[in-house]
Design an enzyme around this catalytic site. Structure first.
Site, short mmCIF file in Angstrom:
data_model
loop_
_atom_site.label_atom_id
_atom_site.label_comp_id
_atom_site.label_asym_id
_atom_site.label_seq_id
_atom_site.Cartn_x
_atom_site.Cartn_y
_atom_site.Cartn_z
N ASP A 90 0.80 -1.13 -0.12
CA ASP A 90 0.28 -0.01 -0.03
C ASP A 90 0.69 1.42 -0.11
O ASP A 90 1.93 1.06 0.57
CB ASP A 90 -1.03 -0.05 1.38
CG ASP A 90 -1.95 1.03 1.20
OD1 ASP A 90 -2.24 1.52 0.30
OD2 ASP A 90 -2.64 1.27 2.14
N HIS A 91 0.43 2.46 -0.62
CA HIS A 91 0.97 3.56 -0.26
C HIS A 91 0.73 4.34 0.61
O HIS A 91 -0.62 4.36 1.02
CB HIS A 91 0.72 4.39 -1.73
CG HIS A 91 1.22 3.66 -2.95
ND1 HIS A 91 0.37 4.03 -4.13
CD2 HIS A 91 2.06 2.99 -3.28
CE1 HIS A 91 1.16 3.37 -5.13
NE2 HIS A 91 2.22 2.74 -4.81
N TYR A 115 -5.05 4.73 0.37
CA TYR A 115 -6.18 3.76 -0.15
C TYR A 115 -5.72 3.11 -1.47
O TYR A 115 -6.59 3.08 -2.43
CB TYR A 115 -7.31 4.81 -0.37
CG TYR A 115 -7.37 5.77 0.84
CD1 TYR A 115 -7.70 5.48 1.98
CD2 TYR A 115 -7.43 7.01 0.35
CE1 TYR A 115 -7.68 6.39 3.01
CE2 TYR A 115 -7.40 8.24 1.32
CZ TYR A 115 -7.56 7.59 2.63
OH TYR A 115 -7.74 8.64 3.60
N HIS A 116 -4.48 2.66 -1.63
CA HIS A 116 -4.13 1.87 -2.73
C HIS A 116 -3.60 0.36 -2.55
O HIS A 116 -2.41 0.22 -2.84
CB HIS A 116 -2.76 2.72 -3.53
CG HIS A 116 -3.30 4.12 -3.94
ND1 HIS A 116 -2.15 5.09 -3.95
CD2 HIS A 116 -4.47 4.48 -4.32
CE1 HIS A 116 -3.01 6.14 -4.35
NE2 HIS A 116 -4.06 6.07 -4.39
N PRO A 117 -4.33 -0.35 -1.68
CA PRO A 117 -3.98 -1.76 -1.34
C PRO A 117 -3.88 -2.79 -2.58
O PRO A 117 -4.82 -2.38 -3.49
CB PRO A 117 -4.94 -2.07 -0.38
CG PRO A 117 -6.30 -1.38 -0.60
CD PRO A 117 -5.73 -0.07 -1.03
#
Length: 538
Positions: free
Chosen positions: A293-294, A473-475
């Site tokens: 994730d980021h 919110y980039h999983p």
């Protein structure tokens, strides 16, 4: 019992594309099962309305991660779309595909057909880019991408100039030849409304007689006969129902829900499944693992000139922009939180950018309970510059908490669990202050609000970003793609290793994360995945 050639679990970014592409010829029937409801909601369609959906259980799964030592023990909020369009219906709409090297890394990891030259035609085919077609952009596809360069706030122009003064090039298209530099983000909007995957792909598909979409349908397990997936079981309206797939079951629940559903169905690490009393159908310890994730943080300044705070906070300002939006579909409500952005290298020796920038012409230091305070900014003029890491080394996991499908999964991000991630973020936050000190921005700054001028030492800066950072919110990668079942969940054709009639097609299959926002890559994966499915059908 319903039957269809293809059952798609999840009407999100990838699932919506799959429904449209698999049904287009009329040859196959498609059943889409979505746990959430309709996307026809005002705050979903209004671009800046995503502040209202950030905690809304009517459209959002509202997952919560476990307390994370890397985030000073905080439990991060993980919004995911529970609605037609999935997270594309509640996200910030920034259209960034990722770098060429990201996809070449996928290919080089043993996934033929997933290099940049392989996926670029898919990106171009699905796009209708307002900036016009060229070697990288597409025109005439289902998904409209808006060019916002002529619509940004004047302060965004100062940010771009500050980036140039700091040594970054002005980049007219982060999806073009190179990511590096500062520029204005392209957005998935059209005519002042959100262009979600549901609007672009699913709604047109729903007009076809061979497509059925059921909302409020929470899939609880995949049904198997031997090693072949033959259908799904789902709950709707208090009833337990089943649907049968004549050809394939396709999971498109995303990086959180797809591994959860596999485990509920008996596909995963036997030790985890047995712990929760789930019978093992197929053993694969990679399910739910390799989470990437980021992580992001904002630095905020009080300004000497007006920002969007003075427009979006007072009642008369809300009324003004509300009328502007209702009657002309224009103004701040028709845009994203992030107007400007960019990509830079924390060290000049790095071969490519490793950190993403976000410029926001308002500030939200003072939160409003129960709402992401986008529509209620601070009472003084302020702006923020945020950043997130592009390719973190830390890895987490997502697993079932119990055998109950209604229990949220256990999300363990393991944020900043490697020394390299900590060192990279330390260099990155120092760069934010460098940007703010440039001649273009320095004169408009009254003071630094967060983290504040007292936070100076490396130790204090690290403590601050551990305390204030969180997911952007980039999983991805919890059902990652690879040629070897010993290290991956699906093969390069997106078939679940060791099983038949079952694929996963969504961001969970990414072998590694892309540099930037993940929604474009998820939509492309749906498009490319549909091509693969149709090829395999002959």
């Amino acid at each position: 019992m319903q039957t269809a050639d293809f059952i798609i679990v999840g009407a999100g970014s990838a699932g919506s594309v799959l429904a449209e592409r698999l049904s287009a010829s009329g040859r196959f029937s498609v059943l889409v099962l979505e746990a959430g409801g309709s996307d026809r909601r005002f705050y979903v369609q209004m671009p800046l309305g995503y502040g209202k959906t950030f905690f809304d259980p009517a459209v959002n799964w509202n997952f919560k991660a476990e307390p994370d030592p890397g985030l000073a023990g905080n439990s991060d909020h993980w919004p995911r779309g529970k609605i037609l369009g999935g997270s594309s219906s509640i996200n910030a709409m920034v259209w960034v595909r990722g770098a060429r090297e990201d996809y070449d890394d996928w290919r080089d990891a043993g996934n033929p057909g997933w290099g940049y030259d392989d996926v670029l035609p898919a990106f171009k085919a699905l796009e209708d880019n307002e900036a016009g077609p060229n070697a990288w952009r597409g025109r005439g596809g289902p998904l409209h991408v808006s060019d916002m360069r002529g619509k940004v706030h004047p302060l965004t122009r100062l940010y771009l100039e500050a980036g140039r003064q700091a040594g970054l090039p002005l980049n007219e298209d982060f999806n073009g030849r190179s990511q590096e530099g500062v520029g204005v983000y392209q957005l998935t909007t059209r005519d002042g409304r959100r262009m979600s995957a549901a609007r672009a792909f699913l709604r047109p598909a729903m007009k076809r007689g061979n497509v059925r979409v059921e909302t409020g349908a929470h899939v609880t397990r995949v049904l198997f006969e031997g090693r072949r997936a033959v259908g799904v079981e789902y709950e709707k309206g208090g009833r337990t129902l089943q649907a049968r797939a004549g050809r394939e079951v396709i999971l498109s629940g995303g990086a959180v829900c797809s591994p959860k559903l596999l485990e509920l169905s008996g596909v995963g690490d036997p030790a985890i499944l047995k712990q929760h009393g789930i019978a093992v159908v197929h053993a694969n310890a990679n399910v739910g693992e390799h989470l990437q994730d980021h992580l992001g943080i904002n630095y905020t300044w009080k300004a000497r000139q007006k920002t969007l705070n003075q427009v979006l906070r007072p009642w008369w300002g809300k009324a003004l922009v509300g009328m502007q939006y209702l009657f002309a579909r224009s103004g701040p409500l028709s845009m994203s939180l992030n107007q400007g952005g960019g990509f830079f290298r924390t060290d000049a020796s790095r071969p490519r950018p490793n950190v993403q920038l976000y410029f926001q012409v308002f500030s939200t230091v003072l939160p409003k309970p129960g709402e992401r305070p986008i529509l209620s900014p601070d009472p003084w003029p302020g702006f923020s510059i945020g950043l997130s890491n592009c390719r973190p080394a830390s890895r987490g996991a997502i697993h079932v908490r119990s055998a109950d499908p209604n229990d949220a999964p256990r999300i363990v991000p393991n944020a900043f669990s490697t020394n390299s991630d900590v060192a990279e973020m330390l260099d990155a936050v120092k760069y934010l202050r460098k940007l703010a000190s440039m001649p273009a921005l320095a004169p408009v700054i009254a003071e630094e609000v967060l983290p504040g001028p007292s936070v100076r030492s490396d130790e204090d800066l690290v403590a601050d970003f551990r305390r204030r950072s969180g997911t952007v919110y980039h999983p991805v990668s919890t059902c990652r793609m690879g040629p070897d079942a010993a290290t991956s969940v699906v093969d390069p054709r997106l078939k679940v290793h060791g099983l038949e009639g079952l694929r996963v097609i969504d961001a969970s299959v990414f072998p590694s994360n892309v540099s930037g926002n993940t929604n474009a890559a998820a939509i492309m994966t749906g498009w490319k995945g549909a091509e693969i499915v149709l090829e395999d059908q002959g």
